[in-house]
Design an enzyme around this catalytic site. Structure first.
Site, PDB file in Angstrom:
ATOM      1  N   PRO A   1       0.829  -1.208   0.000  1.00 30.58           N
ATOM      2  CA  PRO A   1       0.000   0.000   0.000  1.00 30.58           C
ATOM      3  C   PRO A   1       0.865   1.260   0.000  1.00 30.58           C
ATOM      4  O   PRO A   1       2.055   1.183   0.329  1.00 30.58           O
ATOM      5  CB  PRO A   1      -0.790  -0.106   1.303  1.00 30.58           C
ATOM      6  CG  PRO A   1      -0.560  -1.455   1.839  1.00 30.58           C
ATOM      7  CD  PRO A   1       0.653  -2.014   1.206  1.00 30.58           C
ATOM      8  N   PRO A   2       0.304   2.396  -0.376  1.00 32.12           N
ATOM      9  CA  PRO A   2       1.075   3.640  -0.412  1.00 32.12           C
ATOM     10  C   PRO A   2       1.621   4.001   0.964  1.00 32.12           C
ATOM     11  O   PRO A   2       0.976   3.737   1.972  1.00 32.12           O
ATOM     12  CB  PRO A   2       0.049   4.696  -0.854  1.00 32.12           C
ATOM     13  CG  PRO A   2      -1.110   3.948  -1.376  1.00 32.12           C
ATOM     14  CD  PRO A   2      -1.096   2.593  -0.763  1.00 32.12           C
ATOM     15  N   GLY A   3       2.791   4.565   0.974  1.00 27.13           N
ATOM     16  CA  GLY A   3       3.344   5.097   2.218  1.00 27.13           C
ATOM     17  C   GLY A   3       3.960   4.073   3.144  1.00 27.13           C
ATOM     18  O   GLY A   3       4.301   4.386   4.277  1.00 27.13           O
TER      19      GLY A   3
ATOM     20  N   GLY B   1       6.814   2.617   2.603  1.00 24.95           N
ATOM     21  CA  GLY B   1       8.270   2.716   2.577  1.00 24.95           C
ATOM     22  C   GLY B   1       8.930   2.001   1.415  1.00 24.95           C
ATOM     23  O   GLY B   1      10.096   1.638   1.500  1.00 24.95           O
TER      24      GLY B   1
ATOM     25  N   THR C   1       9.663   3.235  -1.681  1.00 24.72           N
ATOM     26  CA  THR C   1      10.688   4.104  -2.252  1.00 24.72           C
ATOM     27  C   THR C   1      11.877   4.208  -1.298  1.00 24.72           C
ATOM     28  O   THR C   1      13.038   4.139  -1.694  1.00 24.72           O
ATOM     29  CB  THR C   1      10.086   5.493  -2.522  1.00 24.72           C
ATOM     30  OG1 THR C   1       8.882   5.324  -3.262  1.00 24.72           O
ATOM     31  CG2 THR C   1      11.036   6.360  -3.295  1.00 24.72           C
TER      32      THR C   1
ATOM     33  N   HIS D   1     -13.726 -12.049  14.287  1.00 25.42           N
ATOM     34  CA  HIS D   1     -13.982 -12.566  12.947  1.00 25.42           C
ATOM     35  C   HIS D   1     -12.803 -13.414  12.465  1.00 25.42           C
ATOM     36  O   HIS D   1     -12.981 -14.555  12.038  1.00 25.42           O
ATOM     37  CB  HIS D   1     -14.231 -11.382  12.008  1.00 25.42           C
ATOM     38  CG  HIS D   1     -14.468 -11.730  10.576  1.00 25.42           C
ATOM     39  ND1 HIS D   1     -15.711 -11.630   9.987  1.00 25.42           N
ATOM     40  CD2 HIS D   1     -13.628 -12.173   9.615  1.00 25.42           C
ATOM     41  CE1 HIS D   1     -15.617 -12.002   8.721  1.00 25.42           C
ATOM     42  NE2 HIS D   1     -14.350 -12.337   8.460  1.00 25.42           N
ATOM     43  N   GLU D   2     -11.612 -12.861  12.592  1.00 20.19           N
ATOM     44  CA  GLU D   2     -10.439 -13.579  12.089  1.00 20.19           C
ATOM     45  C   GLU D   2     -10.166 -14.836  12.901  1.00 20.19           C
ATOM     46  O   GLU D   2      -9.807 -15.871  12.348  1.00 20.19           O
ATOM     47  CB  GLU D   2      -9.207 -12.667  12.081  1.00 20.19           C
ATOM     48  CG  GLU D   2      -9.308 -11.478  11.130  1.00 20.19           C
ATOM     49  CD  GLU D   2      -9.584 -11.865   9.687  1.00 20.19           C
ATOM     50  OE1 GLU D   2      -9.164 -12.960   9.255  1.00 20.19           O
ATOM     51  OE2 GLU D   2     -10.257 -11.089   8.982  1.00 20.19           O
TER      52      GLU D   2
ATOM     53  N   HIS E   1     -12.396 -17.603  11.681  1.00 18.56           N
ATOM     54  CA  HIS E   1     -11.834 -18.292  10.506  1.00 18.56           C
ATOM     55  C   HIS E   1     -10.778 -19.303  10.946  1.00 18.56           C
ATOM     56  O   HIS E   1     -10.781 -20.450  10.523  1.00 18.56           O
ATOM     57  CB  HIS E   1     -11.121 -17.295   9.585  1.00 18.56           C
ATOM     58  CG  HIS E   1     -12.022 -16.470   8.720  1.00 18.56           C
ATOM     59  ND1 HIS E   1     -12.996 -17.020   7.926  1.00 18.56           N
ATOM     60  CD2 HIS E   1     -12.058 -15.131   8.489  1.00 18.56           C
ATOM     61  CE1 HIS E   1     -13.604 -16.039   7.253  1.00 18.56           C
ATOM     62  NE2 HIS E   1     -13.063 -14.886   7.582  1.00 18.56           N
TER      63      HIS E   1
ATOM     64  N   ASP F   1     -16.192 -13.084   2.027  1.00 22.14           N
ATOM     65  CA  ASP F   1     -16.191 -14.485   2.449  1.00 22.14           C
ATOM     66  C   ASP F   1     -17.414 -15.192   1.889  1.00 22.14           C
ATOM     67  O   ASP F   1     -17.327 -16.308   1.373  1.00 22.14           O
ATOM     68  CB  ASP F   1     -16.261 -14.579   3.980  1.00 22.14           C
ATOM     69  CG  ASP F   1     -15.035 -13.976   4.648  1.00 22.14           C
ATOM     70  OD1 ASP F   1     -14.003 -13.879   3.972  1.00 22.14           O
ATOM     71  OD2 ASP F   1     -15.139 -13.613   5.832  1.00 22.14           O
TER      72      ASP F   1
HETATM   73  P1  ADP Z   1       5.862   4.384  -0.751  1.00 20.46           P
HETATM   74  O1  ADP Z   1       6.920   4.518  -1.790  1.00 20.46           O
HETATM   75  O2  ADP Z   1       5.689   2.983  -0.243  1.00 20.46           O
HETATM   76  O3  ADP Z   1       4.562   4.976  -1.106  1.00 20.46           O
HETATM   77  P2  ADP Z   1       7.650   6.055   0.700  1.00 20.46           P
HETATM   78  O4  ADP Z   1       8.850   5.207   0.754  1.00 20.46           O
HETATM   79  O5  ADP Z   1       7.639   7.128  -0.315  1.00 20.46           O
HETATM   80  O6  ADP Z   1       6.350   5.170   0.541  1.00 20.46           O
HETATM   81  O7  ADP Z   1       7.400   6.654   2.141  1.00 20.46           O
HETATM   82  C1  ADP Z   1       7.207   8.010   2.353  1.00 20.46           C
HETATM   83  C2  ADP Z   1       7.901   8.457   3.626  1.00 20.46           C
HETATM   84  O8  ADP Z   1       7.302   7.854   4.761  1.00 20.46           O
HETATM   85  C3  ADP Z   1       9.335   8.032   3.675  1.00 20.46           C
HETATM   86  O9  ADP Z   1      10.155   8.978   3.088  1.00 20.46           O
HETATM   87  C4  ADP Z   1       9.589   7.923   5.160  1.00 20.46           C
HETATM   88  O10 ADP Z   1       9.858   9.196   5.705  1.00 20.46           O
HETATM   89  C5  ADP Z   1       8.271   7.459   5.699  1.00 20.46           C
HETATM   90  N1  ADP Z   1       8.219   6.001   5.846  1.00 20.46           N
HETATM   91  C6  ADP Z   1       7.406   5.180   5.158  1.00 20.46           C
HETATM   92  N2  ADP Z   1       7.570   3.904   5.533  1.00 20.46           N
HETATM   93  C7  ADP Z   1       8.539   3.894   6.457  1.00 20.46           C
HETATM   94  C8  ADP Z   1       9.155   2.858   7.228  1.00 20.46           C
HETATM   95  N3  ADP Z   1       8.804   1.575   7.087  1.00 20.46           N
HETATM   96  N4  ADP Z   1      10.116   3.211   8.098  1.00 20.46           N
HETATM   97  C9  ADP Z   1      10.477   4.503   8.250  1.00 20.46           C
HETATM   98  N5  ADP Z   1       9.920   5.524   7.556  1.00 20.46           N
HETATM   99  C10 ADP Z   1       8.954   5.245   6.668  1.00 20.46           C
HETATM  100 ZN    ZN Z   2     -13.474 -13.037   6.745  1.00 18.28          ZN
HETATM  101 MG    MG Z   3       6.761   5.625  -3.481  1.00 20.28          MG
END
Ligand code: ADP
Ligand code: ZN
Ligand code: MG
Length: 626
Positions: free
Chosen positions: A212-214, A216, A218, A436-437, A440, A513
């Site tokens: 999922p987005p965010g 980490g 990248t 729920h989990e 299962h 389910d």
């Molecule tokens: P993605 O590419 O999965 O959408 P990013 O790597 O761009 O997410 O994450 C955005 C920012 O969030 C990173 O620059 C960092 O500051 C923070 N971050 C996200 N995931 C982590 C993690 N697992 N550990 C530490 N910081 C994280």
């Molecule tokens: Zn379920």
């Molecule tokens: Mg990214």
């Protein structure tokens, strides 16, 4: 950040301008100079020239095709005589006359700049056009950006190079331990490729980070580069698909060329789905995106391109929509390794909070553990944002340090922002998901079905599921018995059954389910002939021709009675499984309670702890292979 951009001098623009200006000057010079400065030599009639020759007034003559120049004898000593010119006429007697008078004469050398002139005449006008073209193209398409027209086939990849200050390492990433372990291996490949090549192992070419987005992705890719200390080419998928038709493919080629020269190195393609979208998917072949297609094909070709002996170039890519990717991308030799980067669990969230808390002034009473416990479903980026938000609140309140109260307020703010985007569970929802989990898991552990429950989690995962129960098949199974199918259906209904027992009501969480359970039951009846009432008949038509059969009932033509019977059979199977699940859970009511409480505490149970808990289940049925 340690970004070293390629020099972005708009050379094309400069060349264009120089050509343009010099072209204009050349034209001016050609058109105007002859008129302005004219031939400075006075022109006289041929007859006068002959007279002067006869009168011995001439010392030298240069006979040219179009002009005869001659010098008169000087009137004063030491001063050269006047130079005159005349237009030649066809006069065969001229040499004799000149000879007779003792005049020095010679044929004029061809004008020194005549060949040069014609070369310039041929070459410069096209250059002027090219110059004008560049001039305007540079303006129009480049939009004034650093990308000149000349460089449109040069990749825009940014290069991260080791040794730069602020390099990112695995220590900067937390809560995604499994992904880190997998990527550590990639780092090894990059550091000591020879060790792997010597033993005959094939170094993976493509590694796809999915999550999922965010979470980490990248960040992890940058950490791999930082750990391995190798150059890191980073480009986003959407940058590939840009502006010039057909240039996308050239850019990919260019990028791989650059990378091979710097090997070992990493090419990182962020948001791969922007180029790698399934070709069969959206839009079909009508009006498909040719540009993207070409880029994708080029990417595939280049990835196939590095053979065993080739330089170590590893392509890392990230996506949060793996399901939209073209299956061709996931074939062996391409992105055949996939690394799941999931939302962090409680312990992971705590570690991430610790990383970011170091960067702010933290009050000693702040308990990061409770903050982690209050933020299920937060991704790494949300947690980083949360800490920053708390620091902002503290600064606004003119506090010295960030206090727990700031965090509490920040959580509310961040959650409010997140609720629309992703799933963050409140306490009540979390409790429902937990039961729920576990439902299962308990039913799955009791009944045959070929799967062993490996993990129960209430950390929202992926885009849809609120929690999940991971079942690992104990062996590869191609044949399932009727009892195993019934076991799987009951397992699917276990979640809903638990909600019924514990809360006396049911939520919308079980809809997926139920869908899967019903599909399975229908297949048992119509495809596998497992119904006693309907007998071993296949009521399902074979592979549907979607072109003609679109929207038609996939069932064979059956009488109304049979159709009704099928529906009843399906319902019967599902209902029986439901009752079974209910009875198993009622028998194990205390166990359901204790595991649910435990999972509410720790969010994820797996491994030995889980096996030990599930081992206490009552009424275990052994798989009956038939
Ligand atoms: P993605 O590419 O999965 O959408 P990013 O790597 O761009 O997410 O994450 C955005 C920012 O969030 C990173 O620059 C960092 O500051 C923070 N971050 C996200 N995931 C982590 C993690 N697992 N550990 C530490 N910081 C994280
Ligand atoms: Zn379920
Ligand atoms: Mg990214």
């Amino acid at each position: 950040m340690s970004i070293k951009d390629k020099p972005k001098v708009p050379i094309s623009r400069i060349i264009g301008n120089i050509l343009f200006v010099s072209g204009v000057l050349f034209l001016l010079a050609n058109l105007l100079l002859p008129q302005l400065f004219g031939p400075a030599i006075p022109r006289v009639p041929y007859s006068l020239f002959i007279d002067q020759v006869e009168g011995a007034e001439v010392t030298e003559v240069l006979v040219g095709d179009k002009e005869i120049r001659y010098r008169l004898k000087s009137e004063e000593e030491g001063k050269p005589g006047q130079i005159l010119s005349t237009t030649p006429i066809f006069d065969l007697e001229l040499p004799k006359r000149l000879e007779a008078k003792g005049v020095k004469f010679a044929a004029a050398p061809p004008p020194r700049n005549s060949w040069l002139g014609s070369v310039i005449g041929w070459v410069v006008p096209p250059l002027i056009f090219v110059g004008i073209w560049w001039f305007f193209l540079g303006r129009g398409a480049g939009g004034g950006g650093p990308q000149g027209a000349l460089s449109f086939t040069k990749s825009k990849a940014k290069v991260y190079v080791e040794g730069d200050s602020g390099k990112i390492t695995f220590d900067d990433v937390a809560g995604v331990e499994e992904a880190k372990t997998e990527l550590e291996e990639i780092v090894e490949f990059l550091k000591t490729p020879q060790r792997y090549i010597d033993i005959g192992a094939r170094i993976p070419r493509g590694v796809l980070l999915v999550g999922p987005p965010g979470t980490g992705k990248t960040l992890l890719a940058k950490a791999v580069a930082g750990e391995a200390g190798v150059p890191f080419f980073s480009i986003s998928g959407s940058e590939f698909v840009e502006l010039f038709v057909g240039a996308g493919a050239a850019r990919v080629r260019d990028l791989f060329e650059q990378a091979k020269q710097k090997a070992p190195c990493i090419i990182f393609i962020d948001e791969l789905d922007a180029i790698g979208k399934s070709r069969a998917g959206s839009g079909g072949f009508v009006g498909g995106n040719d540009e993207r297609e070409q880029t994708l094909n080029q990417l595939l070709t280049e990835m196939d391109g590095f053979g065993a002996g080739d330089a170590t170039v590893i392509v890392l890519a990230a996506t949060n929509r793996p399901e939209t990717l073209d299956p061709a991308l996931l074939r062996p030799g391409r992105f055949d390794r996939q690394v799941l980067v999931d939302r962090p669990d409680l312990a992971g969230r705590l570690k991430i909070l610790e990383i970011y808390a170091q960067k702010i002034k933290l009050d000693s009473e702040v308990d990061l553990k409770t903050i982690a416990a209050r933020t299920p479903g937060f991704a790494g980026a949300d947690l980083a944002n949360l800490v920053n938000e708390a620091a902002l609140l503290a600064a606004r309140g003119k506090h010295e340090k960030v206090a727990q109260a700031d965090f509490n307020e920040a959580i509310e703010r961040v959650v409010a922002g997140l609720e629309k985007k992703s799933r963050v569970l409140n306490e009540k929802e979390k409790k429902i998901v937990a039961y729920h989990e576990v439902g299962h898991a308990l039913v799955g552990a009791t009944l045959p079905g070929g799967s062993k429950v490996a993990k129960i989690s209430i950390v929202p995962r992926g885009m849809a599921a609120l929690g999940y129960t991971l079942q690992m098949p104990t062996e590869d199974r191609f044949l399932l018995s009727e009892s195993e199918l019934r076991g799987q259906i009951a397992t699917l209904l276990g979640g809903r059954a638990a909600e019924e027992i514990v809360f006396g009501s049911i939520t919308t969480g079980a809809s997926n389910d139920l869908q899967r359970a019903t599909d399975m039951a229908e297949q048992m009846v119509t495809t596998y002939g497992m119904s006693k009432v309907l007998g071993p008949l296949a009521y399902q038509k074979g592979q549907q021709n979607t072109f003609l059969g679109d929207g038609m009932n996939p069932r064979r033509m059956v009488s109304d009675d049979t159709a009704k019977a099928i529906d009843e059979e399906v319902k019967e199977i599902v209902e029986t499984a439901h009752q079974k699940a209910l009875s198993i859970l009622n028998d194990n009511r205390e166990l359901l309670e204790s595991i649910a409480q435990k999972i509410l505490e720790v969010e994820v149970i797996e491994g030995d702890t889980l096996q030990e808990l599930l081992g206490q289940v009552k009424g275990l049925e052994l798989a009956s292979h038939s």
